[in-house]
Design a protein around this motif. Structure first.
Motif, PDB file in Angstrom:
ATOM      1  N   LEU A 162     -35.968 -21.231   6.511  1.00 50.33           N
ATOM      2  CA  LEU A 162     -35.360 -21.327   4.986  1.00 50.33           C
ATOM      3  C   LEU A 162     -34.144 -22.285   4.918  1.00 50.33           C
ATOM      4  CD1 LEU A 162     -35.477 -19.909   2.456  1.00 50.33           C
ATOM      5  CD2 LEU A 162     -34.372 -18.100   3.304  1.00 50.33           C
ATOM      6  N   LEU A 163     -33.244 -22.035   5.911  1.00 50.00           N
ATOM      7  CA  LEU A 163     -31.882 -22.806   5.892  1.00 50.00           C
ATOM      8  C   LEU A 163     -32.278 -24.587   5.585  1.00 50.00           C
ATOM      9  CD1 LEU A 163     -31.023 -20.445   7.598  1.00 50.00           C
ATOM     10  CD2 LEU A 163     -29.214 -22.125   8.510  1.00 50.00           C
ATOM     11  N   SER A 164     -33.411 -24.876   6.103  1.00 53.19           N
ATOM     12  CA  SER A 164     -33.717 -26.438   6.037  1.00 53.19           C
ATOM     13  C   SER A 164     -33.887 -26.710   4.682  1.00 53.19           C
ATOM     14  CB  SER A 164     -34.986 -26.657   7.015  1.00 53.19           C
ATOM     15  OG  SER A 164     -35.960 -25.805   6.462  1.00 53.19           O
ATOM     16  N   ALA A 165     -34.325 -25.931   3.805  1.00 52.37           N
ATOM     17  CA  ALA A 165     -34.554 -26.382   2.377  1.00 52.37           C
ATOM     18  C   ALA A 165     -33.116 -27.030   1.630  1.00 52.37           C
ATOM     19  CB  ALA A 165     -35.171 -25.399   1.682  1.00 52.37           C
ATOM     20  N   GLY A 166     -32.380 -26.288   2.210  1.00 50.28           N
ATOM     21  CA  GLY A 166     -30.931 -26.703   1.854  1.00 50.28           C
ATOM     22  C   GLY A 166     -30.466 -27.884   2.260  1.00 50.28           C
ATOM     23  N   PHE A 167     -30.764 -28.053   3.570  1.00 50.90           N
ATOM     24  CA  PHE A 167     -30.400 -29.189   4.319  1.00 50.90           C
ATOM     25  C   PHE A 167     -30.831 -30.502   3.827  1.00 50.90           C
ATOM     26  CE2 PHE A 167     -31.322 -32.127   7.746  1.00 50.90           C
ATOM     27  CZ  PHE A 167     -29.869 -32.381   8.230  1.00 50.90           C
ATOM     28  N   LEU A 168     -32.340 -30.225   3.643  1.00 52.65           N
ATOM     29  CA  LEU A 168     -33.137 -31.438   3.321  1.00 52.65           C
ATOM     30  C   LEU A 168     -32.782 -31.922   1.740  1.00 52.65           C
ATOM     31  CD1 LEU A 168     -36.188 -30.401   4.976  1.00 52.65           C
ATOM     32  CD2 LEU A 168     -34.922 -32.269   5.690  1.00 52.65           C
ATOM     33  N   LEU A 169     -32.445 -30.925   0.916  1.00 54.41           N
ATOM     34  CA  LEU A 169     -32.118 -31.098  -0.591  1.00 54.41           C
ATOM     35  C   LEU A 169     -30.746 -32.000  -0.376  1.00 54.41           C
ATOM     36  CD1 LEU A 169     -32.310 -30.499  -3.411  1.00 54.41           C
ATOM     37  CD2 LEU A 169     -31.103 -28.512  -3.430  1.00 54.41           C
ATOM     38  N   ALA A 170     -29.927 -31.548   0.188  1.00 57.73           N
ATOM     39  CA  ALA A 170     -28.450 -32.191   0.437  1.00 57.73           C
ATOM     40  C   ALA A 170     -28.950 -33.556   0.982  1.00 57.73           C
ATOM     41  CB  ALA A 170     -27.409 -31.757   1.200  1.00 57.73           C
ATOM     42  N   LEU A 171     -29.671 -33.919   1.946  1.00 60.56           N
ATOM     43  CA  LEU A 171     -29.953 -35.015   2.510  1.00 60.56           C
ATOM     44  C   LEU A 171     -30.577 -36.079   1.524  1.00 60.56           C
ATOM     45  CD1 LEU A 171     -30.314 -36.898   5.066  1.00 60.56           C
ATOM     46  CD2 LEU A 171     -32.546 -35.972   5.310  1.00 60.56           C
ATOM     47  N   ILE A 172     -31.554 -35.655   0.847  1.00 62.72           N
ATOM     48  CA  ILE A 172     -32.270 -36.482  -0.111  1.00 62.72           C
ATOM     49  C   ILE A 172     -31.469 -36.910  -1.306  1.00 62.72           C
ATOM     50  CG2 ILE A 172     -34.741 -35.885   0.515  1.00 62.72           C
ATOM     51  CD1 ILE A 172     -34.719 -34.245  -2.006  1.00 62.72           C
ATOM     52  N   VAL A 173     -30.391 -35.931  -1.808  1.00 66.01           N
ATOM     53  CA  VAL A 173     -29.646 -36.391  -2.738  1.00 66.01           C
ATOM     54  C   VAL A 173     -28.672 -37.439  -2.228  1.00 66.01           C
ATOM     55  CG1 VAL A 173     -27.774 -35.168  -4.338  1.00 66.01           C
ATOM     56  CG2 VAL A 173     -29.990 -33.894  -4.077  1.00 66.01           C
ATOM     57  N   TRP A 174     -28.072 -37.147  -1.107  1.00 65.95           N
ATOM     58  CA  TRP A 174     -27.000 -38.038  -0.631  1.00 65.95           C
ATOM     59  C   TRP A 174     -27.796 -39.430  -0.520  1.00 65.95           C
ATOM     60  CZ3 TRP A 174     -26.417 -41.004   3.810  1.00 65.95           C
ATOM     61  CH2 TRP A 174     -25.070 -41.505   4.177  1.00 65.95           C
ATOM     62  N   LEU A 175     -28.855 -39.617   0.161  1.00 67.51           N
ATOM     63  CA  LEU A 175     -29.633 -40.787   0.318  1.00 67.51           C
ATOM     64  C   LEU A 175     -29.570 -41.346  -1.093  1.00 67.51           C
ATOM     65  CD1 LEU A 175     -32.155 -39.867   3.178  1.00 67.51           C
ATOM     66  CD2 LEU A 175     -30.254 -41.405   3.465  1.00 67.51           C
ATOM     67  N   ASN A 176     -30.070 -40.661  -2.146  1.00 71.00           N
ATOM     68  CA  ASN A 176     -30.455 -41.207  -3.312  1.00 71.00           C
ATOM     69  C   ASN A 176     -29.143 -41.590  -4.043  1.00 71.00           C
ATOM     70  OD1 ASN A 176     -32.204 -41.504  -5.788  1.00 71.00           O
ATOM     71  ND2 ASN A 176     -30.702 -39.823  -6.569  1.00 71.00           N
ATOM     72  N   GLU A 177     -28.016 -41.055  -3.788  1.00 73.94           N
ATOM     73  CA  GLU A 177     -26.747 -41.521  -4.230  1.00 73.94           C
ATOM     74  C   GLU A 177     -26.123 -42.923  -3.683  1.00 73.94           C
ATOM     75  OE1 GLU A 177     -24.187 -38.291  -4.086  1.00 73.94           O
ATOM     76  OE2 GLU A 177     -25.003 -37.225  -5.898  1.00 73.94           O
ATOM     77  N   HIS A 178     -26.703 -42.916  -2.270  1.00 74.64           N
ATOM     78  CA  HIS A 178     -25.944 -44.220  -1.397  1.00 74.64           C
ATOM     79  C   HIS A 178     -27.034 -45.268  -1.158  1.00 74.64           C
ATOM     80  CE1 HIS A 178     -22.969 -40.932  -0.494  1.00 74.64           C
ATOM     81  NE2 HIS A 178     -22.101 -41.823  -0.421  1.00 74.64           N
ATOM     82  N   ILE A 179     -28.162 -45.258  -1.431  1.00 74.57           N
ATOM     83  CA  ILE A 179     -29.179 -46.379  -1.457  1.00 74.57           C
ATOM     84  C   ILE A 179     -29.710 -46.493  -2.959  1.00 74.57           C
ATOM     85  CG2 ILE A 179     -31.209 -47.081  -0.592  1.00 74.57           C
ATOM     86  CD1 ILE A 179     -30.715 -45.307   1.816  1.00 74.57           C
ATOM     87  N   ARG A 180     -29.283 -47.628  -3.514  1.00 76.14           N
ATOM     88  CA  ARG A 180     -29.552 -48.044  -4.749  1.00 76.14           C
ATOM     89  C   ARG A 180     -31.117 -48.350  -4.954  1.00 76.14           C
ATOM     90  NH1 ARG A 180     -25.709 -47.714  -8.307  1.00 76.14           N
ATOM     91  NH2 ARG A 180     -23.483 -47.577  -7.629  1.00 76.14           N
ATOM     92  N   SER A 181     -31.288 -49.304  -3.924  1.00 73.17           N
ATOM     93  CA  SER A 181     -32.801 -49.958  -3.946  1.00 73.17           C
ATOM     94  C   SER A 181     -33.796 -48.843  -3.798  1.00 73.17           C
ATOM     95  CB  SER A 181     -32.944 -50.956  -2.946  1.00 73.17           C
ATOM     96  OG  SER A 181     -34.169 -51.435  -2.615  1.00 73.17           O
ATOM     97  N   THR A 182     -34.589 -48.757  -4.675  1.00 68.44           N
ATOM     98  CA  THR A 182     -35.617 -47.651  -4.592  1.00 68.44           C
ATOM     99  C   THR A 182     -36.703 -47.974  -3.450  1.00 68.44           C
ATOM    100  OG1 THR A 182     -35.792 -47.128  -7.044  1.00 68.44           O
ATOM    101  CG2 THR A 182     -37.637 -46.393  -5.728  1.00 68.44           C
ATOM    102  N   ARG A 183     -36.969 -49.046  -3.064  1.00 70.08           N
ATOM    103  CA  ARG A 183     -37.929 -49.448  -2.037  1.00 70.08           C
ATOM    104  C   ARG A 183     -37.207 -49.102  -0.540  1.00 70.08           C
ATOM    105  NH1 ARG A 183     -40.347 -55.432  -2.323  1.00 70.08           N
ATOM    106  NH2 ARG A 183     -41.275 -54.290  -3.974  1.00 70.08           N
ATOM    107  N   ILE A 184     -35.845 -49.532  -0.547  1.00 71.63           N
ATOM    108  CA  ILE A 184     -35.314 -49.183   0.715  1.00 71.63           C
ATOM    109  C   ILE A 184     -35.054 -47.697   0.713  1.00 71.63           C
ATOM    110  CG2 ILE A 184     -33.181 -49.598   1.932  1.00 71.63           C
ATOM    111  CD1 ILE A 184     -32.696 -51.869   0.697  1.00 71.63           C
ATOM    112  N   LEU A 185     -34.816 -46.862  -0.203  1.00 66.57           N
ATOM    113  CA  LEU A 185     -34.672 -45.481  -0.171  1.00 66.57           C
ATOM    114  C   LEU A 185     -36.037 -44.909   0.522  1.00 66.57           C
ATOM    115  CD1 LEU A 185     -33.257 -42.732  -0.586  1.00 66.57           C
ATOM    116  CD2 LEU A 185     -34.172 -43.034  -3.223  1.00 66.57           C
TER     117      LEU A 185
END
Length: 654
Positions: free
Chosen positions: A364-387
């Protein structure tokens, strides 16, 4: 409004197919796996699950019912598949798929709700939610909650937990719309089912408050102040209800003073347990970031001082995570919420247990960790293809590691061989590895592991019992009696140890010594119905029927519904050749205990002596249906065929 346009349906269907194929690629192998470890306690040997009436036993006895839904699902599987583990494994994977879809749904709700520009990259957000769900599906830390049948407790609780949070979000977004009633029902039902699946649901009220504060506080939808008072009162009532479901009280729920099962020799107290959980938090984070190594049974020493470096680091990381969530609550609320999800769900582990760490709690914890991970990657990788290339690489790596890790769960031998390599000096690991080796045809290797455990822990009653069991099953009853006697000296009140010590003497022909064992045990457990029933069995074998009858009356007086007393009473009538009463008692026993293979074997034995081979065959087959893994039933079946002079094409194998 959260809807899928017609344009998105092909992509949605394709994503769903990918999720299913991804899960099946790494978990299909488990369909051929066996029951392992606690599956025997919760499923194979749990006669309560073998009838629907048995399930409601939880409501009429002093047993905690906070796992009622999961146990009911085991009962459903038993009705559908018997004790074929394949059906249980398939059900576990289906639940995991349902959780994955609910994570996908929740992530999409949160991403769309928090988007600063609703016209912005809607496709990017949809794909981001999908990749988050795919990472959840294939993360190696999930294997224990999916491949280990008994840990359906965690996956089922997670399913209802996520549905509760998601339906609350949709309910708050849809206020005043027609579907509010349906969402309210889903929210209420999921909330109740989560509570009745596992105690992890205790954090749900806090999670709902966090959702309200993060996503609706500064909007027109914000709740009025008087409503917050109702929420606080409701939270208090929930805590009281939860302790009742636990058959406990708030103080005792957070109290512990018992030997640790995570490290030999440690004694856990409330403060020791809480200090150690700071390190457990670090271990959970490590499993989420770098899942090497993984094991069923960690050798995890307790922490006894606040100055322990691991404790200080754990507290620093926990506090730092909390500060990070507060720091980003406005600039990146979804990142902050993902971190808080991880922290809030972790707090369920603060309820003390003798086991400090189980991997399934990461599920159950991993849902929060993965949400934070994809949000952080989304904010720091502007290129959709690279993301999406980065996320794709993570998905492939996670799937490969999970596929490999799942091989460990094939059976007890593979599982405990792996655990032994990672905790070679832990008594529980040594004993379970030894037992697995014996059951899978390597008795010398099993005995060597038992002896190693005995050399390391000579005063551990579990080790002495394991040695006694080894000798007892090999028919070496004198050696068994010696080991069981040592176990009784170490733990005088343990019922089964006394019972097997007495049985060892009985099989050696020393009934007088067996009676002494029961007499001594009754001085420690004066009002135990089972001890009187077992002693009555010895009196019957020595033809001391008056004493046997007195013990049977005492046993039934202490516990009227008492299977051990019923079995001894059957033997009593058989010894005295009171056949009419015996047949009536056997019929009543089969009616009162329809899930006990032992009753059906006793009745089969009676019918066989009476020449009624057809009924004997039916009863033996019923015993085998109830528990195909019962070697006594299989041997009885072959003996019956020999005595009856019959051949059966459907003869079960041992």
């Amino acid at each position: 409004m959260l809807t899928y346009s017609k344009r998105l349906f092909p992509a949605f269907a394709a994503c769903l197919v990918i999720l299913v194929l991804g899960v099946m690629a790494v978990y299909q192998q488990t369909f051929q796996f066996n029951f392992v470890f606690d599956d025997r306690q919760f499923i194979v040997e749990n006669t309560i699950l073998r009838s629907w009436n048995g399930i409601f036993y939880f409501f009429t006895n002093d047993l905690p019912i906070n796992r009622f839904i999961t146990l009911s699902s085991f009962a459903l599987n038993y009705q559908m598949y018997g004790l074929n583990p394949q059906g249980f494994h398939i059900f576990n994977v289906l639940i995991h798929l349902a959780v994955v879809c609910s994570v996908w749904w929740l992530f999409r709700i949160l991403l769309v709700h928090s988007a600063k520009d609703t016209s912005e990259t809607n496709d990017r957000l949809n794909w981001l939610a999908f990749f988050g769900a795919l990472l959840f599906a294939l993360h190696p830390a999930q294997t224990q909650a999916v491949s280990y049948i008994s840990q359906r407790f965690s996956s089922l609780a997670a399913l209802f937990y996520i549905l509760t949070v998601g339906s609350y979000l949709r309910l708050r977004q849809s206020q005043g719309q027609k579907n509010c009633l349906g969402l309210t029902l889903v929210f209420a039902l999921s909330f109740v089912l989560a509570i009745l699946s596992k105690e992890e649901a205790v954090t749900l009220p806090l999670m709902i408050i966090t959702v309200e504060l993060f996503f609706f506080r500064n909007q027109a939808q914000a709740l009025p102040r008087h409503f917050w008072l109702k929420i606080i009162l409701g939270f208090g009532l929930f805590v009281l209800l939860f302790t009742k479901l636990f058959r406990s009280d708030l103080l005792s729920m957070f109290s512990i003073n018992a030997p640790s099962e995570s490290h030999d020799g440690d004694i856990l107290t409330g403060s020791t347990y809480l200090l150690t959980q700071a390190r457990v938090f670090l271990t959970f984070l490590r499993l989420l970031v770098w899942p090497f190594p993984q094991t069923i049974d960690y050798d995890y020493p307790a922490s006894f001082s606040l100055l322990d470096p691991g404790v200080l680091l754990g507290l620093a990381v926990f506090s730092g995570s909390l500060f990070t969530a507060w720091r980003f609550k406005k600039s990146s609320p979804l990142l902050a919420f993902g971190i808080l999800w991880l922290l809030i769900t972790f707090t369920a582990n603060l309820i003390p247990r003798v086991n400090l760490l189980w991997e399934q709690k990461v599920y159950l914890l991993s849902a929060g960790f993965l949400l934070a991970l994809i949000v952080w990657l989304n904010e720091h990788i502007r290129s959709t293809r690279i993301l999406f290339c980065v996320l794709s690489v993570l998905v492939v790596l996670a799937g490969a590691v999970t596929f490999q890790r799942n091989k460990v769960w094939r059976n007890d031998l593979t599982l405990w061989t792996d655990a032994l390599a990672k905790a070679p000096h832990k008594s529980r690991t040594l004993l379970n590895a030894g037992d697995a080796n014996i059951r899978y045809g390597y008795p010398e290797r099993g005995l060597k592991l038992f002896q190693q455990a005995k050399a390391l822990y000579p005063r551990d009653p579990f080790v002495a019992r394991a040695m006694g069991s080894y000798y007892f099953n090999r028919g070496e009853f004198r050696n068994a009696a010696s080991e069981y006697a040592n176990a009784v000296r170490l733990e005088p009140a343990h019922l089964d140890t006394n019972h097997y010590l007495a049985l060892s003497f009985e099989h050696s022909g020393n009934h007088a010594q067996a009676l002494k064992v029961y007499d001594q045990a009754l001085t420690v457990n004066k009002n135990n119905a089972r001890l009187y029933a077992w002693r009555a069995g010895v009196f019957i074998k020595t033809a001391r029927y008056e004493k046997a009858w007195q013990d049977l009356l005492t046993s039934l007086g202490l516990a009227p519904r008492n299977l051990d007393a019923l079995i001894s009473l059957i033997e009593f009538y058989k010894a005295q050749k009171r056949l009419a009463e015996l047949e009536e008692l056997l019929a009543r026993g089969a009616e009162d205990y329809p899930t006990s293979e032992q009753i059906f074997l006793l009745r089969a034995s009676y019918y066989q002596t009476r020449g009624n081979f057809a009924q004997a065959k039916r009863d033996i087959r019923q015993a085998l249906r109830l528990n195909p893994h019962n070697p006594q039933a299989a041997e009885f079946y072959f003996r019956y065929l020999h005595n009856a002079g019959l051949k059966d094409q459907n003869t079960p194998s041992k």
